[in-house]
Scaffold this motif. Structure first.
Motif, PDB file in Angstrom:
ATOM      1  N   ARG A  15       0.825  -1.204   0.000  1.00 43.54           N
ATOM      2  CA  ARG A  15       0.000   0.000   0.000  1.00 43.54           C
ATOM      3  C   ARG A  15       0.855   1.247   0.000  1.00 43.54           C
ATOM      4  O   ARG A  15       1.987   1.245   0.488  1.00 43.54           O
ATOM      5  N   VAL A  16       0.276   2.328  -0.534  1.00 41.42           N
ATOM      6  CA  VAL A  16       0.899   3.647  -0.473  1.00 41.42           C
ATOM      7  C   VAL A  16      -0.156   4.600   0.085  1.00 41.42           C
ATOM      8  O   VAL A  16      -1.319   4.549  -0.292  1.00 41.42           O
ATOM      9  N   ARG A  17       0.259   5.437   1.032  1.00 45.44           N
ATOM     10  CA  ARG A  17      -0.662   6.403   1.640  1.00 45.44           C
ATOM     11  C   ARG A  17      -0.363   7.774   1.048  1.00 45.44           C
ATOM     12  O   ARG A  17       0.791   8.178   0.979  1.00 45.44           O
ATOM     13  N   VAL A  18      -1.427   8.478   0.622  1.00 42.63           N
ATOM     14  CA  VAL A  18      -1.278   9.776  -0.028  1.00 42.63           C
ATOM     15  C   VAL A  18      -2.099  10.800   0.752  1.00 42.63           C
ATOM     16  O   VAL A  18      -3.249  10.535   1.105  1.00 42.63           O
ATOM     17  N   SER A  19      -1.500  11.960   1.031  1.00 42.05           N
ATOM     18  CA  SER A  19      -2.207  13.033   1.737  1.00 42.05           C
ATOM     19  C   SER A  19      -2.911  13.941   0.742  1.00 42.05           C
ATOM     20  O   SER A  19      -2.345  14.321  -0.280  1.00 42.05           O
ATOM     21  N   TYR A  20      -4.158  14.293   1.072  1.00 42.33           N
ATOM     22  CA  TYR A  20      -4.964  15.217   0.275  1.00 42.33           C
ATOM     23  C   TYR A  20      -5.469  16.311   1.204  1.00 42.33           C
ATOM     24  O   TYR A  20      -5.821  16.042   2.349  1.00 42.33           O
ATOM     25  N   TRP A  21      -5.514  17.572   0.704  1.00 40.27           N
ATOM     26  CA  TRP A  21      -6.017  18.702   1.474  1.00 40.27           C
ATOM     27  C   TRP A  21      -7.122  19.389   0.691  1.00 40.27           C
ATOM     28  O   TRP A  21      -7.009  19.609  -0.512  1.00 40.27           O
ATOM     29  N   CYS A  22      -8.203  19.756   1.397  1.00 43.00           N
ATOM     30  CA  CYS A  22      -9.315  20.478   0.776  1.00 43.00           C
ATOM     31  C   CYS A  22      -9.157  21.967   1.042  1.00 43.00           C
ATOM     32  O   CYS A  22      -8.242  22.395   1.749  1.00 43.00           O
ATOM     33  N   ALA A  23     -10.060  22.792   0.491  1.00 41.07           N
ATOM     34  CA  ALA A  23      -9.987  24.253   0.643  1.00 41.07           C
ATOM     35  C   ALA A  23     -10.195  24.685   2.089  1.00 41.07           C
ATOM     36  O   ALA A  23      -9.764  25.766   2.485  1.00 41.07           O
ATOM     37  N   LYS A  24     -10.830  23.851   2.912  1.00 42.37           N
ATOM     38  CA  LYS A  24     -11.039  24.191   4.318  1.00 42.37           C
ATOM     39  C   LYS A  24      -9.876  23.761   5.206  1.00 42.37           C
ATOM     40  O   LYS A  24      -9.916  23.948   6.413  1.00 42.37           O
ATOM     41  N   GLY A  25      -8.849  23.147   4.622  1.00 39.59           N
ATOM     42  CA  GLY A  25      -7.663  22.749   5.376  1.00 39.59           C
ATOM     43  C   GLY A  25      -7.729  21.358   5.977  1.00 39.59           C
ATOM     44  O   GLY A  25      -6.825  20.962   6.704  1.00 39.59           O
ATOM     45  N   GLU A  78      -7.222  17.448   6.170  1.00 39.97           N
ATOM     46  CA  GLU A  78      -6.318  16.481   5.544  1.00 39.97           C
ATOM     47  C   GLU A  78      -6.952  15.102   5.615  1.00 39.97           C
ATOM     48  O   GLU A  78      -7.462  14.686   6.653  1.00 39.97           O
ATOM     49  N   SER A  79      -6.912  14.392   4.505  1.00 41.39           N
ATOM     50  CA  SER A  79      -7.340  12.995   4.497  1.00 41.39           C
ATOM     51  C   SER A  79      -6.207  12.189   3.880  1.00 41.39           C
ATOM     52  O   SER A  79      -5.530  12.642   2.964  1.00 41.39           O
ATOM     53  N   VAL A  80      -5.978  10.996   4.420  1.00 45.39           N
ATOM     54  CA  VAL A  80      -4.860  10.166   3.992  1.00 45.39           C
ATOM     55  C   VAL A  80      -5.374   8.774   3.633  1.00 45.39           C
ATOM     56  O   VAL A  80      -5.242   7.828   4.421  1.00 45.39           O
ATOM     57  N   PRO A  81      -5.973   8.614   2.444  1.00 45.22           N
ATOM     58  CA  PRO A  81      -6.407   7.275   2.035  1.00 45.22           C
ATOM     59  C   PRO A  81      -5.211   6.444   1.583  1.00 45.22           C
ATOM     60  O   PRO A  81      -4.156   6.975   1.225  1.00 45.22           O
ATOM     61  N   SER A  82      -5.374   5.144   1.603  1.00 47.83           N
ATOM     62  CA  SER A  82      -4.303   4.268   1.120  1.00 47.83           C
ATOM     63  C   SER A  82      -4.762   3.598  -0.169  1.00 47.83           C
ATOM     64  O   SER A  82      -5.936   3.285  -0.352  1.00 47.83           O
ATOM     65  N   PHE A  83      -3.808   3.417  -1.076  1.00 46.21           N
ATOM     66  CA  PHE A  83      -4.075   2.820  -2.383  1.00 46.21           C
ATOM     67  C   PHE A  83      -3.123   1.661  -2.593  1.00 46.21           C
ATOM     68  O   PHE A  83      -2.018   1.651  -2.060  1.00 46.21           O
ATOM     69  N   TRP A 109      -9.338  13.992  -4.672  1.00 44.43           N
ATOM     70  CA  TRP A 109     -10.045  13.049  -3.798  1.00 44.43           C
ATOM     71  C   TRP A 109     -11.086  13.847  -3.024  1.00 44.43           C
ATOM     72  O   TRP A 109     -10.815  14.974  -2.603  1.00 44.43           O
ATOM     73  N   ASP A 110     -12.274  13.297  -2.827  1.00 43.67           N
ATOM     74  CA  ASP A 110     -13.303  14.001  -2.066  1.00 43.67           C
ATOM     75  C   ASP A 110     -12.978  13.965  -0.575  1.00 43.67           C
ATOM     76  O   ASP A 110     -12.673  12.903  -0.028  1.00 43.67           O
ATOM     77  N   CYS A 111     -13.060  15.121   0.066  1.00 42.48           N
ATOM     78  CA  CYS A 111     -12.794  15.213   1.501  1.00 42.48           C
ATOM     79  C   CYS A 111     -13.914  14.496   2.255  1.00 42.48           C
ATOM     80  O   CYS A 111     -15.090  14.787   2.055  1.00 42.48           O
ATOM     81  N   PRO A 112     -13.584  13.540   3.130  1.00 41.30           N
ATOM     82  CA  PRO A 112     -14.635  12.831   3.860  1.00 41.30           C
ATOM     83  C   PRO A 112     -15.324  13.681   4.919  1.00 41.30           C
ATOM     84  O   PRO A 112     -16.412  13.351   5.372  1.00 41.30           O
ATOM     85  N   ARG A 113     -14.710  14.793   5.334  1.00 40.38           N
ATOM     86  CA  ARG A 113     -15.313  15.640   6.380  1.00 40.38           C
ATOM     87  C   ARG A 113     -16.308  16.651   5.824  1.00 40.38           C
ATOM     88  O   ARG A 113     -17.367  16.870   6.400  1.00 40.38           O
ATOM     89  N   CYS A 114     -15.948  17.306   4.690  1.00 36.35           N
ATOM     90  CA  CYS A 114     -16.836  18.368   4.176  1.00 36.35           C
ATOM     91  C   CYS A 114     -17.345  18.104   2.771  1.00 36.35           C
ATOM     92  O   CYS A 114     -18.230  18.802   2.305  1.00 36.35           O
ATOM     93  N   GLY A 115     -16.781  17.129   2.061  1.00 38.06           N
ATOM     94  CA  GLY A 115     -17.252  16.797   0.727  1.00 38.06           C
ATOM     95  C   GLY A 115     -16.635  17.611  -0.397  1.00 38.06           C
ATOM     96  O   GLY A 115     -16.919  17.370  -1.558  1.00 38.06           O
ATOM     97  N   LEU A 116     -15.790  18.583  -0.065  1.00 37.01           N
ATOM     98  CA  LEU A 116     -15.142  19.386  -1.097  1.00 37.01           C
ATOM     99  C   LEU A 116     -14.037  18.582  -1.777  1.00 37.01           C
ATOM    100  O   LEU A 116     -13.489  17.646  -1.190  1.00 37.01           O
ATOM    101  N   PRO A 117     -13.675  18.941  -3.014  1.00 42.31           N
ATOM    102  CA  PRO A 117     -12.553  18.245  -3.643  1.00 42.31           C
ATOM    103  C   PRO A 117     -11.245  18.584  -2.935  1.00 42.31           C
ATOM    104  O   PRO A 117     -11.042  19.712  -2.492  1.00 42.31           O
TER     105      PRO A 117
END
Length: 115
Positions: free
Chosen positions: A28-38, A40-45, A57-65
């Motif tokens: 697996r590789v874990r990648v960090s993604y940040w939305c406009a509200k700040g 961070e989500s770190v899904p693994s692929f 990636w869609d932010c799981p907290r607010c739904g923003l890209p």
């Protein structure tokens, strides 16, 4: 007293050794993604040669890209307000076009009625 059901309380795929008999998991590789509200989500692929993780990636907290660049996250999508059928018609036709179409329809109606 037992009901005689041998698989009661177990889950499908669970054997006498549990998870160990299933073998190794895929790398697996874990990648960090940040939305406009700040957020961070770190899904693994699954790590596969020649296949890159998605750029957005869609932010799981607010739904923003969310994007991989912390300093420049993707812009939130612009939501268009709901438009009625009349609003769409007014975009395509001018006021004078509407009056001409109405006059033509009234003329046809009067002919049918015999006026």
């Amino acid at each position: 007293m037992a009901s005689g059901n041998a698989i009661r309380g177990s889950r499908v795929g669970a054997g006498p050794m549990g998870e160990a008999e299933r073998g190794d998991t895929a790398p697996r590789v874990r990648v960090s993604y940040w939305c406009a509200k700040g957020h961070e989500s770190v899904p693994s692929f699954a790590e596969e040669p020649g296949v890159a993780p998605p750029e957005v990636w869609d932010c799981p907290r607010c739904g923003l890209p969310a994007g991989q660049d912390r300093e420049k996250p993707p812009e939130p999508p612009r939501t268009e307000p709901y438009k009625t059928h009349l609003a769409y018609v007014k975009e395509r036709r001018t006021e004078s076009d509407g009056e001409a179409i109405l006059a033509e329809a009234l003329e046809q109606l009067r002919k049918r009625r015999g006026e």
